[in-house]
Scaffold this active site. Structure first.
Site, PDB file in Angstrom:
ATOM      1  N   ASP A  81      40.853  -5.136  18.962  1.00 47.57           N
ATOM      2  CA  ASP A  81      41.617  -3.974  19.424  1.00 47.57           C
ATOM      3  C   ASP A  81      41.675  -2.922  18.305  1.00 47.57           C
ATOM      4  O   ASP A  81      42.016  -3.254  17.157  1.00 47.57           O
ATOM      5  CB  ASP A  81      43.036  -4.465  19.780  1.00 47.57           C
ATOM      6  CG  ASP A  81      43.873  -3.414  20.478  1.00 47.57           C
ATOM      7  OD1 ASP A  81      43.284  -2.547  21.152  1.00 47.57           O
ATOM      8  OD2 ASP A  81      45.122  -3.481  20.373  1.00 47.57           O
ATOM      9  N   GLY A 180      53.827   1.351  21.724  1.00 44.06           N
ATOM     10  CA  GLY A 180      55.185   1.047  21.294  1.00 44.06           C
ATOM     11  C   GLY A 180      56.214   1.082  22.416  1.00 44.06           C
ATOM     12  O   GLY A 180      55.868   1.186  23.601  1.00 44.06           O
ATOM     13  N   ASN A 253      46.099  -2.467  28.563  1.00 39.35           N
ATOM     14  CA  ASN A 253      46.508  -3.061  27.281  1.00 39.35           C
ATOM     15  C   ASN A 253      48.014  -3.243  27.176  1.00 39.35           C
ATOM     16  O   ASN A 253      48.768  -2.278  27.334  1.00 39.35           O
ATOM     17  CB  ASN A 253      46.070  -2.141  26.139  1.00 39.35           C
ATOM     18  CG  ASN A 253      44.595  -2.210  25.862  1.00 39.35           C
ATOM     19  OD1 ASN A 253      43.832  -2.736  26.662  1.00 39.35           O
ATOM     20  ND2 ASN A 253      44.186  -1.692  24.726  1.00 39.35           N
TER      21      ASN A 253
END
Ligand code: G3H
Ligand code: 13P
Ligand code: ZN
Length: 315
Positions: A81, A180, A253
């Site tokens: 990633d 986040g 993701n």
């Protein structure tokens, strides 16, 4: 069974998205396999540079090989990633990865193409697939913070040229999400219209949505009730995933949501069991809760229940 992301995307395109989950340790890895096998979903294991150096890069690679034996029915890709060029070469040469992401999205368009093209050549020579990013997400990544003001949505007009000139297998697009737990802090929400325009420019080509954690408010509430201080945390509406899949998103993701499960489980457990100092009972609770979380996420992605069909296709 380890497969390339390219193979998974050929099968999933337009129908469902495959969950790409970041892992860092043994408990996450076990919960990840358990959750995907129980919900009968293919999946992508994502390893960031930070995850590689958390213990030792060989540690996660070796644990994945063990998990492959423990769960012989699992079908998954092993993916780097947000790699820089050198880390991509390291993973390509390690033999443990079936795909890498080269992230040169902070570079100018031509430089992004140049770097991505070099990685594609090295990866394809070994049968490894490549994801690259065009546009730039906001949020925190490898300790680098990109403000939402500096984030750049993917320009649909550049998508086709980028894909053709680089030879990549999947394109990560910036459509308003960020990494986040504090997404959409400005006025901008997720831009499904931009996603539709990108699909129009590169029809049939697999797209990737980063920054896709949904930051469930119930989870945030429980963390804060157990001593946490996550103020104003919010995420992506997981009910959008199926529409995104129709618009070409084949990989979604998710990292932050898994961290929230960890934080909730450990905070509540130690609050409720102040006498405990054995890490195994709590580790077991985490693995079960993480597996449950994965199963629920796969339902939202549409990947749950696809495993038998995949076994038939892959033989
Ligand atoms: O995109 C970033 C991922 O959430 C990985 O985070 O670099 O802290 O492991 P990390
Ligand atoms: P989240 O921070 O939303 O989980 O995004 C993770 C990600 O995009 C990893 O590449
Ligand atoms: Zn990302």
């Amino acid at each position: 069974m380890i497969v390339t992301t390219k193979k998974l995307f050929e099968i999933a395109y337009g129908k469902y998205a495959v969950g790409a989950y970041n892992i860092n340790n043994l408990e996450q890895l076990m919960g990840l396999f358990r959750g995907n096998v129980d919900s009968k979903a293919p999946f992508i294991i994502q390893i960031s540079k930070g995850a590689r150096s958390y213990t030792h890069k060989l540690m996660l690679e070796t644990m994945i090989q063990a998990a492959d034996q423990i769960f012989p029915e699992a079908i998954f890709a092993v993916h780097l990633d947000h790699g820089d060029e050198q880390t991509c070469y390291d993973c390509i040469n390690s033999g443990a990865y079936s795909s890498v992401m080269v992230d040169a999205s902070h570079e100018e368009f031509e430089k992004n193409i140049e770097i991505t093209r070099r990685v594609v050549e090295a990866a394809h020579a070994k049968g490894i697939s490549v994801e690259a990013e065009l546009g730039q997400l906001g949020g925190v990544e490898e300790h680098v913070k990109v403000s939402e003001a500096d984030a750049k949505l993917t320009d649909p007009n550049q998508a086709r040229e980028f894909v053709e000139r680089t030879g990549v297998d999947a394109l990560a697009v910036a459509i308003g999400t960020s990494h986040g737990a504090y997404k959409f802090s400005g006025t901008q929400g997720i831009r499904m219209d931009v996603l539709a325009e990108i699909q129009h420019e590169v029809p049939g080509f697999p797209l990737v949505m980063h920054g896709s954690s949904s930051v469930p408010q119930e989870e945030v509430k429980r963390i804060n009730a157990a001593g946490g201080e996550l103020k104003g945390a919010k995420g992506v509406d997981a009910d959008l995933f199926k529409r995104a899949a129709e618009l070409g998103v084949t990989k979604v993701n998710i990292d932050t949501d898994g961290r929230l499960v960890w934080t909730r489980v450990y905070r509540e457990y130690f609050r409720d069991h102040p006498e405990v100092f054995d890490f195994r009972p709590i580790g077991k609770v985490f693995m079960e809760e993480y597996a449950k979380f994965i199963g629920e996420k796969n339902e939202k992605l549409g990947s749950a229940g696809q495993l038998d069909a995949l076994h038939k296709i892959l033989g």
